[in-house]
Design a protein around this motif. Structure first.
Motif, PDB file in Angstrom:
ATOM      1  N   VAL A 141       0.841  -1.107   0.002  1.00 28.10           N
ATOM      2  CA  VAL A 141      -0.096   0.168   0.029  1.00 28.10           C
ATOM      3  C   VAL A 141       0.875   1.147  -0.155  1.00 28.10           C
ATOM      4  O   VAL A 141       1.896   1.094   0.637  1.00 28.10           O
ATOM      5  N   ASP A 147      -0.291   9.968  -1.085  1.00 22.91           N
ATOM      6  CA  ASP A 147      -0.398   8.989  -1.954  1.00 22.91           C
ATOM      7  C   ASP A 147      -1.658   8.198  -1.340  1.00 22.91           C
ATOM      8  O   ASP A 147      -2.527   7.607  -2.212  1.00 22.91           O
ATOM      9  N   ILE A 148      -1.727   8.022  -0.155  1.00 28.15           N
ATOM     10  CA  ILE A 148      -2.793   7.300   0.589  1.00 28.15           C
ATOM     11  C   ILE A 148      -4.252   8.073   0.362  1.00 28.15           C
ATOM     12  O   ILE A 148      -5.127   7.351   0.028  1.00 28.15           O
ATOM     13  N   MET A 151      -5.119   7.315  -3.296  1.00 27.33           N
ATOM     14  CA  MET A 151      -5.496   5.888  -3.679  1.00 27.33           C
ATOM     15  C   MET A 151      -6.892   5.805  -2.894  1.00 27.33           C
ATOM     16  O   MET A 151      -7.817   5.008  -3.373  1.00 27.33           O
ATOM     17  N   ALA A 152      -7.452   6.361  -1.969  1.00 25.48           N
ATOM     18  CA  ALA A 152      -8.715   6.172  -1.047  1.00 25.48           C
ATOM     19  C   ALA A 152      -9.760   6.570  -2.055  1.00 25.48           C
ATOM     20  O   ALA A 152     -10.830   6.130  -1.678  1.00 25.48           O
ATOM     21  N   PRO A 157      -6.843   2.387   1.061  1.00 29.56           N
ATOM     22  CA  PRO A 157      -5.481   2.359   1.012  1.00 29.56           C
ATOM     23  C   PRO A 157      -4.894   1.691   2.212  1.00 29.56           C
ATOM     24  O   PRO A 157      -3.405   2.048   2.212  1.00 29.56           O
ATOM     25  N   TYR A 185     -12.855   0.830   5.559  1.00 28.22           N
ATOM     26  CA  TYR A 185     -12.860   2.039   4.263  1.00 28.22           C
ATOM     27  C   TYR A 185     -13.825   3.120   4.618  1.00 28.22           C
ATOM     28  O   TYR A 185     -13.436   4.323   4.604  1.00 28.22           O
TER      29      TYR A 185
END
Length: 283
Positions: A141, A147-148, A151-152, A157, A185
């Motif tokens: 991940v 970046d998290i 991606m979320a 992520p 999530y």
């Protein structure tokens, strides 16, 4: 003062007592042991699970604490109750059939001490079928907050069973909710919207049990409906744009409705790195 943390481990009657025993062993066989191991019993347990917990409670009476719920209310509810009941400022998630790498908690405690702005810290997972030392795949991940967050907008992520969370930040965002599936999530998006900071360490922290039936558990009409509910909420919160919302609903619900074999291929190709069959023994 050194940071203190609770491990939050929910269990229910459908868990396997031998797997729970191994999971608990990996919580105590650590270079940095937890200050509390809070087991939330999601409804009445089997005699075998009770006996396993009794034995570990006898061995670690000052660390292991059991919180019994009278009825099974689902994972999201058990986690919500557990976060509220935890006695320490940080809460580490862990599942009753997984296996911690021996340095997991030491690694995470050191990271948050060096990065005091981080509220949620996870890491990579290695997947196994029967033997935790025989890795068949792993999920990497993103490591930085930017970046998290990026991606979320498309998929989770974080590897849920690896996270160490600041309890106050979880409660500020509304805590876990008793939603149908994807309770993690759901929490990540609310925490991101609430200003929480995320990170992942670029190493395997937990060996996760993931047999051939995993793809089947992640498919079906119920899972597709849950996907739509989550995506609608993310859009209403302003976390995703209309094009991203439409793309996610189309792609993610389709994945839930295709045959299990096809879903397994998609997970293997796009969501995991396949293992090489070599034992990766964690010391």
């Amino acid at each position: 003062m050194a940071m203190s943390f609770s491990v939050l481990l929910p269990t229910y009657a459908g868990d396997d007592a031998a797997e729970l025993d191994t999971a608990l062993a990996s919580c105590f066989d650590q270079t940095r042991r937890p200050d509390e191991l809070l087991v939330v019993e999601d409804g009445p347990l089997t005699d075998e699970l009770d006996a396993t917990l009794d034995e570990w409670e006898r061995r670690y009476p000052d660390t292991l604490r059991r919180h019994a719920l009278t009825e099974n209310g689902g994972l999201g509810n058990a986690l919500r109750v557990g976060v509220e009941a935890a006695r320490h400022p940080w809460v580490a998630r862990f599942d009753a059939d997984d296996h911690n790498v021996r340095t997991r908690f030491e690694t995470q405690c050191r990271y948050v001490a060096d990065n005091p702005d981080v509220d949620v810290l996870g890491g990579y997972i290695a997947e196994f079928a029967d033997d935790p030392e025989n890795v068949v795949a792993r999920r990497e991940v993103p490591t930085t907050h930017a970046d998290i967050e990026r991606m979320a907008r498309f998929r989770s992520p974080m590897n849920h069973g690896t996270v160490l969370m600041r309890r106050a930040a979880v409660l500020s965002a509304g805590n876990y909710r008793p939603v149908t599936r994807m309770e993690d999530y759901d929490l990540w998006i609310r925490m991101l919207c609430d200003g929480a900071r995320f990170a992942n360490v670029p190493e395997v922290l937990v060996n996760v049990r993931a047999g051939a039936e995993l793809a089947g558990r992640r498919g079906g009409l119920e899972y597709a409906r849950a996907e739509v509910r989550r995506q609608v909420e993310f859009y209403r919160r302003g976390f995703t744009s209309l094009p991203v919302f439409l793309c996610n609903v189309t792609a993610r619900t389709t994945l839930r409705l295709v045959p299990d074999r096809m879903r397994r291929l998609v997970y293997a190709r796009f969501a995991r790195e396949q293992g090489d069959g070599v034992d990766r023994r964690q010391s």
